[in-house]
Motif scaffolding. Structure first.
Motif, PDB file in Angstrom:
ATOM      1  N   ASP A 275      12.132 -12.523  -2.938  1.00  0.00           N
ATOM      2  CA  ASP A 275      12.500 -12.969  -1.603  1.00  0.00           C
ATOM      3  C   ASP A 275      11.544 -14.060  -1.132  1.00  0.00           C
ATOM      4  O   ASP A 275      10.395 -14.098  -1.558  1.00  0.00           O
ATOM      5  N   THR A 276      11.997 -14.884  -0.216  1.00  0.00           N
ATOM      6  CA  THR A 276      11.039 -15.775   0.432  1.00  0.00           C
ATOM      7  C   THR A 276      11.066 -15.483   1.918  1.00  0.00           C
ATOM      8  O   THR A 276      12.125 -15.608   2.522  1.00  0.00           O
TER       9      THR A 276
ATOM     10  N   PRO B 152      19.525  -9.671 -12.145  1.00  0.00           N
ATOM     11  CA  PRO B 152      18.141  -9.520 -11.693  1.00  0.00           C
ATOM     12  C   PRO B 152      18.062  -8.819 -10.338  1.00  0.00           C
ATOM     13  O   PRO B 152      18.953  -8.957  -9.516  1.00  0.00           O
TER      14      PRO B 152
ATOM     15  N   GLY C  67      12.432 -11.382 -12.019  1.00  0.00           N
ATOM     16  CA  GLY C  67      13.135 -10.910 -10.828  1.00  0.00           C
ATOM     17  C   GLY C  67      13.364 -12.063  -9.889  1.00  0.00           C
ATOM     18  O   GLY C  67      12.942 -13.191 -10.141  1.00  0.00           O
ATOM     19  N   GLU C  68      14.092 -11.797  -8.832  1.00  0.00           N
ATOM     20  CA  GLU C  68      14.270 -12.824  -7.817  1.00  0.00           C
ATOM     21  C   GLU C  68      13.451 -12.440  -6.613  1.00  0.00           C
ATOM     22  O   GLU C  68      13.779 -11.490  -5.913  1.00  0.00           O
TER      23      GLU C  68
ATOM     24  N   CYS D 157      16.690  -8.279  -6.699  1.00  0.00           N
ATOM     25  CA  CYS D 157      16.109  -9.075  -5.644  1.00  0.00           C
ATOM     26  C   CYS D 157      14.942  -8.284  -5.079  1.00  0.00           C
ATOM     27  O   CYS D 157      15.114  -7.176  -4.607  1.00  0.00           O
TER      28      CYS D 157
END
Lengths: 602, 377
Positions: free
Chosen positions: B86-87, B51, B83-84, B53
């Protein structure tokens, strides 16, 4: 009978006409009737063999073709059709080509009638003492009455209506009658077979494989392969490799006899070895004197040619080396300019010649060139007693070191209908002309004899003369030495830096006006930039004119996000491509046209 | 570090007179079909074995808010699922005033969008009409107030250089915008693009475009008003309260990689720029048939890449790091352009410091094209 054909069965002629009156089409039609060339190989307009000539509608190099015609009297005749260029830059070449003829077809378009150039060419043909056959062409255009043109021919030149031949090169009507008229009216060549060889070179051409090729008309004697020949202007000897005729392609023959027209290949390495107007004779049994009228090819105007992109210098050098092999009137030598880098100072017959050479170099060698404003050669006498011939205004010594400046003067003959005399004189006086005398010719024609500074006429005098006389005036000029004059160098400064390639030499009284005019012209051609651009004209350290371009305020593409990046980069690259023909002078981008634009008069 | 993802919605309620973007007025069936196709492409794009990022997402248009909040939430959910993120990731959505109300905006916020970019364009009704906007100033103000309530990160778009615009009316728009307390402002000079109704109006003499001088004065006027209100200019057209620069757009100007989904969307991956099929119908067909949606692609060589890097970086206040870019393309850009750099510094067009060339906001930004051309091949 010495050649394949008796001398009295040869007819040599050219076609003189106003541009667009159908000269090439008529030539094609004559060729076709004489069965020398199949319709299959026939390109339109056989005689003009370069693209450039076609596009500009001018024939640059004279060309000659040999035809055979079976006449109504049962005999076979040889026709030599010689083509001629048509611009004052090439007047000398035209005169040599006409000298090689015995007759001329004066071609008039029925829809146009007698026009200025018809008159001018007619005059040239008469000067060469040619037998003239008037030909009224395009009679397929039935809406135009032939009678009108016949009357004009009678009024203007005194041709009785019945001597004119009526043709349509388009349909072929009248061509047979024309060919018969050529046999009947044009005299066979004079000259003796057993006299020493005299052959006139009326054109030359360079062939990559065979070297220089001389187009000749044999006036006396004969010339064969293996003969040892001499060019009479400089006494050089050559061994003849081959002689032949154009039919219309090159066909070798054993001998060219008196009256014949063809080519000679004789180990001449470049066209400078076979100069137009020179006489070829036999090295062993030389003629006593050369045929009259030879002139050294003489460069009249000079300009700098520089590659737009400096990396192309080598390509340009190579191109000039090759090109000059085929153009005896062209010369060049390396020079450098602070503004333009490495380039060449080149000499030409005139401005048209210069344009043609530049265009051919750009086209045939894929070059992008910057040409500086043309100049004549000045003779500068310095205080230390030395004399310098200077072709580049930038190379003028400092004012303090100059004792005197002389400029080239020409003797100019202007032929014009009487009603334009005033206009011609005003124009010539404005260009510092020195009126010598006026001569009346038959009809209402006069010749004005002037002495004029060459610098005043090389640029646009011919064009101005044509427009002042609605095309009716003709001009011929030749150099007549140097004359001291009050001349100054006008420097052009861009943002305070003198740009050597923009310097000009001017008559002192005109200098300030020229300076102002150049500043205006440059302001128009140089685009606004991100900096202020100051353009100044100076004589010595005195600024005589000045103008400024305010800096560009805004040149920005709004919004440039993901999808726009490629498009915007490409747009900017395209715009940059459009600016490639610019020369960077300091931080200012100067377009190519700017260097030439300074010459245009207001 | 993550990558940006752009999702294009090529539909509007009506086409503005100045607009030459990939957007159109479409009937409901095509819009439904397109919504499904974008969902499908997102799944394919993001659903690979490894995936991506994703650090920024940007729904642009057109008018993304032509879709309901549920529709948009659905697409965002696909992104989050495949998807991943971001935080914290920056998740922006563009909107036009007449397609939103407070409930819809709240719903978008709840679905995970955390930045809204609202197209106000002007607070002068006459200018809005001239531009062919479907809303008036009142609607725009109401939408902006609602958006302010719903979003912690709000951006407003405005346009200057509109024919007939005066310093006074521009000043009123600037004051009105600042009073709405957005976190970010994009102020675009109007470009009269070919093949737009506005261009025809100018070509026919019906409209008189503003002079470059007036345009430049309006630009300066905006710069001063925003600076006084505490906004920093970080790009030619973009101003933000500190910390509110648009991360997604900054990544474009830093010439970083990004993914593109939807008709006509562009992507930049591994040095290859590609553009999707522009026509929404054709795009849907390609997705439906499982074909590639890429219409054209270009692999950039080092020199062109360097040209783009400079062109983009010069748009930003951060400027272009010539030393770093020279290393990347193997040319000494600083030496090659020494003359022009010196002249630009002398004229106050650019500043050069520590190998970084920056256009000055006062003179340089408005000459960006002229400068960038000098650095392109």
């Amino acid at each position: 009978m010495h050649g394949e054909f008796p001398q009295q069965n040869i007819r040599t002629f050219s076609i003189v006409a106003h541009i667009d009156h159908g000269k090439s089409t008529l030539a094609d039609r004559i060729l076709e009737y004489c069965h020398t060339i199949g319709e299959r190989d026939m390109r339109d307009q056989v005689l003009d063999d370069m693209d450039l000539e076609r596009e500009r509608g001018i024939t640059i190099k004279a060309s000659a073709v040999r035809l055979q015609y079976d006449a109504d009297d049962g005999q076979t005749y040889v026709f030599n059709l010689i083509d001629t260029p048509g611009h004052v830059d090439f007047n000398y070449e035209v005169s040599r080509a006409l000298k090689s003829c015995d007759g001329a077809l004066l071609l008039v378009d029925v829809s146009q009638g007698v026009e200025a150039q018809t008159v001018a060419n007619m005059y040239l043909a008469m000067e060469a003492d040619l037998e003239i056959i008037p030909v009224v062409n395009k009679i397929d255009l039935t809406q135009f009455p032939v009678e009108t043109v016949l009357e004009q021919l009678e009024d203007d030149f005194g041709f009785a209506p019945e001597v004119s031949v009526l043709t349509s090169a388009k349909t072929g009507a009248g061509i047979h009658e024309l060919l018969e008229a050529i046999v009947r009216s044009i005299p066979p060549p004079a000259g003796k077979h057993d006299a020493p060889l005299q052959a006139l070179i009326f054109d030359s051409k360079f062939d990559t494989h065979r070297g220089a090729l001389a187009y000749v008309r044999v006036f006396n004697g004969s010339i064969s392969a293996d003969d040892r020949i001499m060019t009479m202007s400089d006494g050089s000897h050559f061994d003849v490799d081959e002689v032949g005729v154009f039919s219309p392609h090159m066909v070798p023959k054993d001998t060219l006899s008196v009256g014949e027209v063809g080519y000679v290949i004789a180990g001449m390495k470049q066209v400078k070895d076979c100069r137009v107007g020179d006489t070829i004779t036999s090295a062993r049994n030389s003629a006593e004197k050369a045929l009259s009228g030879y002139r050294e090819p003489q460069a009249m105007v000079f300009c700098g040619l520089y590659p737009s992109d400096n990396v192309d210098y080598g390509v340009l050098k190579d191109a000039l080396d090759k090109y000059s092999l085929n153009d005896a009137a062209f010369r060049y030598e390396p020079e450098t300019s602070a503004a333009l880098g490495f380039g060449f100072r080149c000499g030409f017959l005139g401005l048209l010649h210069m344009e043609i050479v530049q265009e051919r170099l750009e086209r045939e060698y894929d070059l992008d060139l910057v040409a500086t404003a043309p100049s004549v050669v000045y003779r500068v006498l310095t205080n230390d007693g030395e004399v310098h011939d200077i072709e580049n205004p930038a190379k003028f010594p400092d004012t303090g070191a100059i004792a005197a400046i002389e400029e080239p003067i020409v003797k100019a003959d202007i032929m014009t209908p009487h009603k334009y005399v005033g206009a011609c004189m005003k124009l010539s006086d404005d260009r510092r002309g020195d009126f010598q005398k006026m001569e009346y010719l038959h009809g209402d024609r006069v010749i004005l004899h002037y002495r004029l500074p060459l610098a005043e006429i090389v640029v646009d005098y011919f064009d101005a003369l044509k427009s002042a006389t609605r095309g009716y005036a003709t001009l011929d000029y030749e150099l007549a030495g140097f004359q001291e004059e009050d001349l100054v160098k006008v420097d052009i400064l861009i943002n305070g830096d003198t740009v050597d390639a923009l310097a000009i030499i001017s008559y002192r009284k005109f200098a300030e006006r020229r300076g102002r005019s150049i500043c205006r012209k440059l302001k128009k051609t140089i685009p606004r930039q991100m900096f202020e651009v100051r353009i100044q004209a100076a004589i010595g350290s005195r600024v005589v004119a000045s103008t400024r371009h305010a800096p560009l305020r805004k040149d920005v593409l709004e919004k440039c996000y993901g999808g726009d990046i490629t498009r915007k980069r490409k747009l900017l690259e395209r715009q940059k491509e459009g600016k490639k023909r610019m020369k960077q002078v300091g931080s200012v981008e100067v377009p190519q046209e700017a260097f030439m634009s300074i010459l245009e008069l207001d | 570090m993550g990558i940006g993802l752009y999702v294009h919605i090529p539909f509007c309620i009506s086409k503005c007179r100045y607009c030459d973007f990939n957007s159109q007025v479409a009937a409901e069936p095509l819009r439904r079909q397109y919504h499904a196709a974008v969902g499908e492409q997102l799944q394919r794009l993001l659903g690979g074995p490894i995936p991506y990022c994703i650090s920024t997402v940007f729904f642009g248009g057109g008018t993304p808010t032509i879709y309901s909040s549920a529709d948009l939430a659905h697409l965002l959910a696909i992104i989050v699922a495949n998807g991943e993120l971001d935080t914290p990731a920056e998740v922006s959505c563009e909107a036009n005033p007449d397609t939103v109300d407070v409930d819809k905006l709240m719903a978008l916020r709840a679905a995970g969008f955390n930045r809204l970019s609202l197209g106000v364009q002007s607070l002068d009704d006459e200018q809005l009409r001239l531009l062919g906007r479907t809303h008036d100033a009142g609607t725009a103000l109401a939408a902006a107030a609602a958006a302010r309530e719903a979003f912690d990160n709000l951006s407003l778009d405005i346009i200057y250089g509109i024919p007939g615009q005066t310093a006074r009316s521009w000043s009123a728009t600037l004051d009105g915008i600042i009073a709405l307390r957005p976190d970010h402002i994009s102020a675009y000079g109007l470009m009269i693009e070919h093949d737009t109704p506005l261009h025809m109006m100018v070509a026919s003499g019906q409209l008189q475009p503003l002079s470059d001088t007036t345009y430049a004065e309006f630009y300066t006027q905006a710069q001063r008003a925003f600076a006084a209100a505490g906004y920093l200019q970080y790009e030619i057209s973009n101003f933000a309260r500190p910390g509110y620069e648009c991360r997604h757009n900054l990544s474009y100007w830093r010439n970083e990689s990004y993914l593109g989904c939807g008709a006509g969307a562009a992507a930049y991956l591994d040095g290859v720029r590609s553009i999707n099929i522009a026509d929404p119908g054709d795009y849907c067909a390609a997705v439906g048939e499982g074909r590639s949606v890429i219409a054209s692609a270009e692999q950039l060589d080092a020199v062109h890449r360097a040209g783009e890097t400079i062109m983009l970086a010069l748009r930003t206040a951060a400027g272009a790091d010539l030393i770093r870019i020279s290393e990347q393309c193997g040319m000494d850009l600083r030496a090659q352009h020494a003359d022009i750099i010196a002249a630009m510094i002398a004229e106050g067009i650019a500043a050069y410091d520590g190998g970084v060339l920056r256009l000055t906001p006062e003179k340089g930004f408005l000459l960006h094209s002229e400068v960038a051309r000098r650095f392109l091949v």
